[in-house]
Design an enzyme around this catalytic site. Structure first.
Site, PDB file in Angstrom:
ATOM      1  N   HIS A  17       0.848  -1.204   0.000  1.00  0.00           N
ATOM      2  CA  HIS A  17       0.000   0.000   0.000  1.00  0.00           C
ATOM      3  C   HIS A  17       0.880   1.249   0.000  1.00  0.00           C
ATOM      4  O   HIS A  17       0.631   2.207  -0.729  1.00  0.00           O
ATOM      5  CB  HIS A  17      -0.872   0.074   1.271  1.00  0.00           C
ATOM      6  CG  HIS A  17      -1.920  -0.993   1.391  1.00  0.00           C
ATOM      7  ND1 HIS A  17      -2.080  -1.755   2.530  1.00  0.00           N
ATOM      8  CD2 HIS A  17      -2.879  -1.414   0.521  1.00  0.00           C
ATOM      9  CE1 HIS A  17      -3.100  -2.583   2.362  1.00  0.00           C
ATOM     10  NE2 HIS A  17      -3.593  -2.407   1.149  1.00  0.00           N
ATOM     11  N   LYS A  41     -17.180  -7.727   7.071  1.00  0.00           N
ATOM     12  CA  LYS A  41     -16.365  -8.538   7.996  1.00  0.00           C
ATOM     13  C   LYS A  41     -15.759  -7.638   9.085  1.00  0.00           C
ATOM     14  O   LYS A  41     -15.517  -6.451   8.834  1.00  0.00           O
ATOM     15  CB  LYS A  41     -15.294  -9.297   7.231  1.00  0.00           C
ATOM     16  CG  LYS A  41     -14.451  -8.410   6.364  1.00  0.00           C
ATOM     17  CD  LYS A  41     -13.473  -9.189   5.534  1.00  0.00           C
ATOM     18  CE  LYS A  41     -12.653  -8.168   4.783  1.00  0.00           C
ATOM     19  NZ  LYS A  41     -11.967  -8.533   3.663  1.00  0.00           N
ATOM     20  N   ARG A  90      -2.117  -5.958  -8.323  1.00  0.00           N
ATOM     21  CA  ARG A  90      -0.986  -6.842  -8.029  1.00  0.00           C
ATOM     22  C   ARG A  90      -0.798  -7.881  -9.116  1.00  0.00           C
ATOM     23  O   ARG A  90       0.306  -8.157  -9.555  1.00  0.00           O
ATOM     24  CB  ARG A  90      -1.223  -7.567  -6.694  1.00  0.00           C
ATOM     25  CG  ARG A  90      -1.077  -6.679  -5.494  1.00  0.00           C
ATOM     26  CD  ARG A  90      -1.612  -7.342  -4.275  1.00  0.00           C
ATOM     27  NE  ARG A  90      -3.021  -7.655  -4.430  1.00  0.00           N
ATOM     28  CZ  ARG A  90      -3.806  -8.088  -3.459  1.00  0.00           C
ATOM     29  NH1 ARG A  90      -3.320  -8.307  -2.274  1.00  0.00           N
ATOM     30  NH2 ARG A  90      -5.082  -8.330  -3.693  1.00  0.00           N
ATOM     31  N   SER A 128      -3.047  -7.655   3.079  1.00  0.00           N
ATOM     32  CA  SER A 128      -3.247  -7.512   4.532  1.00  0.00           C
ATOM     33  C   SER A 128      -3.718  -8.843   5.124  1.00  0.00           C
ATOM     34  O   SER A 128      -3.318  -9.212   6.231  1.00  0.00           O
ATOM     35  CB  SER A 128      -4.299  -6.439   4.822  1.00  0.00           C
ATOM     36  OG  SER A 128      -3.893  -5.198   4.319  1.00  0.00           O
TER      37      SER A 128
END
Ligand code: PNS
Length: 166
Positions: A17, A41, A90, A128
């Site tokens: 990030h 979540k 990515r 993450s």
């Protein structure tokens, strides 16, 4: 003044990030990092904790600010007076979801464009969630996070383990 928003969960902010933030700060006049508050979540860190961690790692980037947001990303972008949303890509696996978001956002807000930056190859595998999984099972996460963030993640999981013992 060219403003971009860089939205995400940042639970926690990784070096991947940070690489995107640093590069965006070089090409835009102002970057507003948007920390999403209302994910279905439960996050490891509260939105306030995530904002604080991002502020800490970006303190030397004068054109970067950090804010929390709730609701639609395009409303947040408009409230920041941003015409650009930045997202990191990515790998090809990110592409479908990212393209769907970008296309949808463009239909709702045609004045706002999504700009994709390819992630630094060094961090192309990083997320993450993976970092949290490694930390949860006691693995070493120092390669993936700023030292102060790695410490906070390890503290969180240590707290969880202590609570589990009680
Ligand atoms: O880092 P993440 O979790 O992949 O970021 C996802 C994020 C925050 C960019 C996305 O969930 C989002 O924009 N949420 C806000 C709600 C919204 O605008 N949804 C419509 C997108 S098409």
């Amino acid at each position: 003044m060219k403003t971009a928003v860089y939205p995400g969960s940042f639970d926690p902010v990784t070096l991947g990030h940070y690489d995107i933030i640093e590069r965006t700060a070089k090409i835009m006049d102002r970057v507003v990092i948007g920390v999403l508050q209302n994910k279905s979540k439960t996050p490891l860190f509260s939105a306030q904790e995530r904002v604080k961690m991002l502020e800490e790692v970006t303190k030397d980037l004068p054109n970067v600010e950090v804010r929390c947001f709730d609701g639609l990303l395009i409303d947040f972008a408009r409230s920041c007076d941003a015409k650009v949303i930045v997202r990191g890509l990515r790998a090809v696996t990110d592409f479908e979801y990212e393209l769907q978001m970008a296309q949808t956002n463009r239909v709702i807000a045609p004045e706002i464009d999504t700009l994709f930056l390819n992630t630094n190859l060094k961090y192309s595998y990083l997320s993450s969630s993976i970092v949290k999984e490694i930390a949860e099972f006691g693995g070493d996460i120092q390669e993936f996070l700023h030292p102060q963030i790695a410490r906070k993640v390890m503290e969180k999981f240590a707290q969880g383990r202590d609570l589990g013992k009680k």
